[in-house]
Write a protein that holds these residues in place. Structure first.
Motif, PDB file in Angstrom:
ATOM      1  N   PRO A  65       0.770  -1.234   0.071  1.00  0.00           N
ATOM      2  CA  PRO A  65      -0.027   0.040   0.101  1.00  0.00           C
ATOM      3  C   PRO A  65       0.710   1.415  -0.045  1.00  0.00           C
ATOM      4  O   PRO A  65       0.572   2.333  -0.679  1.00  0.00           O
ATOM      5  CB  PRO A  65      -1.084  -0.117   1.250  1.00  0.00           C
ATOM      6  N   ASP A  66       1.809   1.403   0.623  1.00  0.00           N
ATOM      7  CA  ASP A  66       2.959   2.684   0.904  1.00  0.00           C
ATOM      8  C   ASP A  66       3.408   2.828  -0.621  1.00  0.00           C
ATOM      9  O   ASP A  66       3.360   3.990  -0.952  1.00  0.00           O
ATOM     10  CB  ASP A  66       3.780   2.264   1.936  1.00  0.00           C
ATOM     11  N   ALA A  67       3.891   1.725  -1.123  1.00  0.00           N
ATOM     12  CA  ALA A  67       4.599   1.909  -2.401  1.00  0.00           C
ATOM     13  C   ALA A  67       3.545   2.557  -3.460  1.00  0.00           C
ATOM     14  O   ALA A  67       3.817   3.238  -4.269  1.00  0.00           O
ATOM     15  CB  ALA A  67       5.061   0.758  -2.941  1.00  0.00           C
ATOM     16  N   CYS A  68       2.263   1.795  -3.449  1.00  0.00           N
ATOM     17  CA  CYS A  68       1.354   2.263  -4.367  1.00  0.00           C
ATOM     18  C   CYS A  68       0.765   3.962  -4.147  1.00  0.00           C
ATOM     19  O   CYS A  68       0.824   4.470  -4.936  1.00  0.00           O
ATOM     20  CB  CYS A  68       0.111   1.389  -4.348  1.00  0.00           C
ATOM     21  N   ALA A  69       0.760   4.263  -2.972  1.00  0.00           N
ATOM     22  CA  ALA A  69       0.463   5.761  -2.487  1.00  0.00           C
ATOM     23  C   ALA A  69       1.694   6.686  -2.991  1.00  0.00           C
ATOM     24  O   ALA A  69       1.280   7.531  -3.751  1.00  0.00           O
ATOM     25  CB  ALA A  69       0.336   5.767  -0.995  1.00  0.00           C
ATOM     26  N   GLN A  70       2.935   6.217  -2.919  1.00  0.00           N
ATOM     27  CA  GLN A  70       4.026   6.920  -3.340  1.00  0.00           C
ATOM     28  C   GLN A  70       3.824   7.106  -5.003  1.00  0.00           C
ATOM     29  O   GLN A  70       3.922   8.134  -5.646  1.00  0.00           O
ATOM     30  CB  GLN A  70       5.215   6.359  -2.921  1.00  0.00           C
ATOM     31  N   LEU A  71       3.634   5.968  -5.501  1.00  0.00           N
ATOM     32  CA  LEU A  71       3.603   6.014  -7.108  1.00  0.00           C
ATOM     33  C   LEU A  71       2.304   6.798  -7.550  1.00  0.00           C
ATOM     34  O   LEU A  71       2.647   7.565  -8.462  1.00  0.00           O
ATOM     35  CB  LEU A  71       3.511   4.712  -7.347  1.00  0.00           C
ATOM     36  N   THR A  72       1.315   6.730  -6.746  1.00  0.00           N
ATOM     37  CA  THR A  72       0.192   7.528  -7.524  1.00  0.00           C
ATOM     38  C   THR A  72       0.230   8.912  -7.025  1.00  0.00           C
ATOM     39  O   THR A  72       0.104   9.586  -8.063  1.00  0.00           O
ATOM     40  CB  THR A  72      -1.020   7.138  -6.399  1.00  0.00           C
ATOM     41  N   GLN A  73       0.670   9.338  -5.921  1.00  0.00           N
ATOM     42  CA  GLN A  73       1.294  10.607  -5.789  1.00  0.00           C
ATOM     43  C   GLN A  73       2.218  11.260  -6.699  1.00  0.00           C
ATOM     44  O   GLN A  73       1.835  12.384  -7.417  1.00  0.00           O
ATOM     45  CB  GLN A  73       1.702  10.934  -4.312  1.00  0.00           C
ATOM     46  N   GLU A  74       2.965  10.628  -7.116  1.00  0.00           N
ATOM     47  CA  GLU A  74       3.955  11.129  -8.106  1.00  0.00           C
ATOM     48  C   GLU A  74       3.547  11.159  -9.359  1.00  0.00           C
ATOM     49  O   GLU A  74       3.925  12.065 -10.363  1.00  0.00           O
ATOM     50  CB  GLU A  74       5.545  10.095  -8.177  1.00  0.00           C
ATOM     51  N   PHE A  75       2.813  10.098  -9.827  1.00  0.00           N
ATOM     52  CA  PHE A  75       2.233   9.938 -11.053  1.00  0.00           C
ATOM     53  C   PHE A  75       1.403  11.123 -11.419  1.00  0.00           C
ATOM     54  O   PHE A  75       1.168  11.906 -12.495  1.00  0.00           O
ATOM     55  CB  PHE A  75       1.428   8.900 -11.307  1.00  0.00           C
ATOM     56  N   PHE A  76       0.562  11.539 -10.420  1.00  0.00           N
ATOM     57  CA  PHE A  76      -0.599  12.835 -10.713  1.00  0.00           C
ATOM     58  C   PHE A  76       0.274  14.249 -10.195  1.00  0.00           C
ATOM     59  O   PHE A  76      -0.522  15.305 -10.470  1.00  0.00           O
ATOM     60  CB  PHE A  76      -1.636  12.563 -10.075  1.00  0.00           C
ATOM     61  N   ARG A  77       1.517  14.322  -9.687  1.00  0.00           N
ATOM     62  CA  ARG A  77       2.096  15.528  -9.159  1.00  0.00           C
ATOM     63  C   ARG A  77       2.409  16.402 -10.711  1.00  0.00           C
ATOM     64  O   ARG A  77       2.492  17.432 -10.847  1.00  0.00           O
ATOM     65  CB  ARG A  77       3.386  15.161  -8.334  1.00  0.00           C
ATOM     66  N   GLU A  78       2.924  15.351 -11.664  1.00  0.00           N
ATOM     67  CA  GLU A  78       3.343  16.011 -12.898  1.00  0.00           C
ATOM     68  C   GLU A  78       2.452  15.471 -14.045  1.00  0.00           C
ATOM     69  O   GLU A  78       1.598  14.668 -13.509  1.00  0.00           O
ATOM     70  CB  GLU A  78       4.834  15.783 -13.331  1.00  0.00           C
ATOM     71  N   ASN A  79       2.622  15.793 -15.150  1.00  0.00           N
ATOM     72  CA  ASN A  79       1.716  15.393 -16.184  1.00  0.00           C
ATOM     73  C   ASN A  79       2.109  13.965 -16.641  1.00  0.00           C
ATOM     74  O   ASN A  79       1.943  13.691 -18.203  1.00  0.00           O
ATOM     75  CB  ASN A  79       1.541  16.363 -17.389  1.00  0.00           C
ATOM     76  N   THR A  80       2.219  12.992 -16.011  1.00  0.00           N
ATOM     77  CA  THR A  80       2.438  11.411 -16.450  1.00  0.00           C
ATOM     78  C   THR A  80       1.291  10.948 -17.013  1.00  0.00           C
ATOM     79  O   THR A  80       1.506  10.436 -18.368  1.00  0.00           O
ATOM     80  CB  THR A  80       3.043  10.595 -15.328  1.00  0.00           C
ATOM     81  N   LEU A  81       0.182  11.169 -16.613  1.00  0.00           N
ATOM     82  CA  LEU A  81      -0.979  10.650 -17.244  1.00  0.00           C
ATOM     83  C   LEU A  81      -1.131  11.355 -18.639  1.00  0.00           C
ATOM     84  O   LEU A  81      -1.568  10.745 -19.637  1.00  0.00           O
ATOM     85  CB  LEU A  81      -2.386  11.149 -16.476  1.00  0.00           C
ATOM     86  N   ARG A  82      -1.147  12.665 -18.630  1.00  0.00           N
ATOM     87  CA  ARG A  82      -1.146  13.341 -20.112  1.00  0.00           C
ATOM     88  C   ARG A  82      -0.105  12.851 -20.986  1.00  0.00           C
ATOM     89  O   ARG A  82      -0.573  12.468 -22.289  1.00  0.00           O
ATOM     90  CB  ARG A  82      -0.980  14.919 -19.818  1.00  0.00           C
ATOM     91  N   LEU A  83       1.138  12.407 -20.697  1.00  0.00           N
ATOM     92  CA  LEU A  83       2.229  12.008 -21.507  1.00  0.00           C
ATOM     93  C   LEU A  83       1.859  10.633 -21.871  1.00  0.00           C
ATOM     94  O   LEU A  83       2.005  10.338 -23.244  1.00  0.00           O
ATOM     95  CB  LEU A  83       3.593  11.945 -20.742  1.00  0.00           C
ATOM     96  N   ILE A  84       1.290   9.823 -21.015  1.00  0.00           N
ATOM     97  CA  ILE A  84       0.937   8.529 -21.424  1.00  0.00           C
ATOM     98  C   ILE A  84      -0.094   8.605 -22.565  1.00  0.00           C
ATOM     99  O   ILE A  84      -0.086   7.659 -23.601  1.00  0.00           O
ATOM    100  CB  ILE A  84       0.630   7.369 -20.327  1.00  0.00           C
ATOM    101  N   ILE A  85      -1.229   9.390 -22.391  1.00  0.00           N
ATOM    102  CA  ILE A  85      -2.244   9.108 -23.195  1.00  0.00           C
ATOM    103  C   ILE A  85      -2.019   9.823 -24.776  1.00  0.00           C
ATOM    104  O   ILE A  85      -2.484   9.271 -25.610  1.00  0.00           O
ATOM    105  CB  ILE A  85      -3.324  10.140 -22.449  1.00  0.00           C
ATOM    106  N   THR A  86      -1.267  11.026 -24.598  1.00  0.00           N
ATOM    107  CA  THR A  86      -0.778  11.411 -25.963  1.00  0.00           C
ATOM    108  C   THR A  86       0.233  10.881 -26.517  1.00  0.00           C
ATOM    109  O   THR A  86       0.458  10.702 -27.747  1.00  0.00           O
ATOM    110  CB  THR A  86      -0.443  13.063 -25.805  1.00  0.00           C
ATOM    111  N   CYS A  87       1.054  10.004 -25.826  1.00  0.00           N
ATOM    112  CA  CYS A  87       2.168   9.272 -26.554  1.00  0.00           C
ATOM    113  C   CYS A  87       1.650   7.928 -27.156  1.00  0.00           C
ATOM    114  O   CYS A  87       2.469   7.301 -27.711  1.00  0.00           O
ATOM    115  CB  CYS A  87       3.225   8.970 -25.550  1.00  0.00           C
TER     116      CYS A  87
END
Length: 336
Positions: A65-87
């Motif tokens: 759970p802690d690792a998932c939370a860290q990953l999720t926080q970082e993922f949405f801190r910057e535009n990683t979702l946008r990058l994956i969708i557009t790429c």
């Protein structure tokens, strides 16, 4: 000695940053030589697979759970979702599959009891338009469709999609000739129209005219068998849902709406006939029928009784038979 030269395991935060750097590189360097592109793609594939392992676990370990939370926080801190969708169109098939699974899982991850994916999408609604328009690209349509369905698990995001201009595109995408894509569009459309009942009820009340005009003309009246079967079944589900009672009452007070299921009662497909009956019975059961609907039913009384009397399902269905008997009784009792 070999252990000294093992690559250091990245933390979830570092892993997201590494993935983001690779996406930025691939997105900004479209003229890479083939060998360099393959090298970076292999690196990205490995990074996204590692993201997936953190979120889903593997055969040896459950997700932490802690690792998932860290990953999720970082993922949405910057535009990683946008990058994956557009790429995504630039990635190979296996990377697309893994990326789709990562995006799906992130929609369900909570950080401090909040779905931060929902917060991010609320602030970046244009990504929803990109996902919907993805149905126009055969290569990525199913990946974008799967991502979109996960996003609309969030009620506020489903509302944003319903209220967007892109909503109108669904009626065209549902008629895409490619069966796999049009079927996927329908799965998304059905999810959108049934998951969040209060939101859908509010939406249909506000958008009744244009929505049902499109629905009737493009879906129920389609010449495509699959489109008609899916559309008439979904229509019955929506109208019979208690949340949509005001919409159902309005729908069954229209003679133009009545003609559609009446015609489909004569369809060559038993499946379509059955679903059409479930819509038709609502018009008959309406205690406050407008005069014009009563007149249509009266004019066609004998034909309807004969048609329903001859209509038998291949498999016994006690509830259907009881409904049919009741509908025939009410039609037989109609008088001027």
């Amino acid at each position: 000695m070999k252990a000294l030269f093992k690559p250091k395991t990245r933390t979830p935060t570092e892993l997201v940053r590494h993935t983001r750097d690779l996406l930025i590189f691939i997105d900004g360097n479209s003229n890479l030589r083939e060998s360099k592109r393959e090298e970076k793609m292999a690196e990205l594939s490995k990074a996204i697979r590692e993201l997936k392992y953190v979120l889903y676990g593997n055969s040896e370990a459950e997700p932490v759970p802690d690792a998932c939370a860290q990953l999720t926080q970082e993922f949405f801190r910057e535009n990683t979702l946008r990058l994956i969708i557009t790429c995504l169109p630039k990635l190979n098939l296996e990377v697309r599959k893994d990326a789709t699974q990562v995006i799906a899982n992130l929609q369900r991850q909570q950080v401090h009891s909040r779905f931060i994916a929902s917060d991010y999408l609320e602030e970046n609604k244009d990504l929803l338009d990109i996902l919907i328009s993805g149905y126009e690209n055969m290569d990525i349509a199913l990946h974008y469709g799967a991502m979109l369905r996960e996003c609309i698990r969030h009620q506020c995001i489903a509302r944003s999609v319903l209220e967007s201009e892109s909503m109108k595109k669904f009626f065209d995408y549902l008629q895409i000739p490619n069966f796999d894509i049009s079927s996927d569009v329908f799965v998304t459309f059905r999810e959108l129209m049934t998951r969040h009942k209060s939101t859908v009820a509010e939406y249909l009340c506000k958008n009744y005219d244009w929505f049902f005009t499109e629905y009737n003309e493009k879906l129920i009246s389609s010449t495509n068998y699959v489109t008609v079967r899916q559309a008439i079944k979904l229509l019955g589900e929506m109208l019979l849902d208690r949340s949509n009672s005001p919409v159902m009452i309005r729908y069954v007070n229209s003679k133009d709406n009545l003609i559609l299921p009446m015609n489909l009662l004569r369809h060559e497909s038993k499946s379509i006939q059955k679903e059409a009956f479930h819509v038709f019975k609502l018009f008959v059961a309406n205690e406050n029928k407008p005069a014009e609907i009563g007149t249509i039913l009266m004019t066609n009384k004998n034909k309807l009784l004969r048609l329903l009397g001859e209509f038998k399902l291949e498999k016994e269905d006690v509830q259907f038979d009881a409904d049919k008997t009741q509908v025939m009784k009410e039609i037989a009792e109609l008088s001027l």
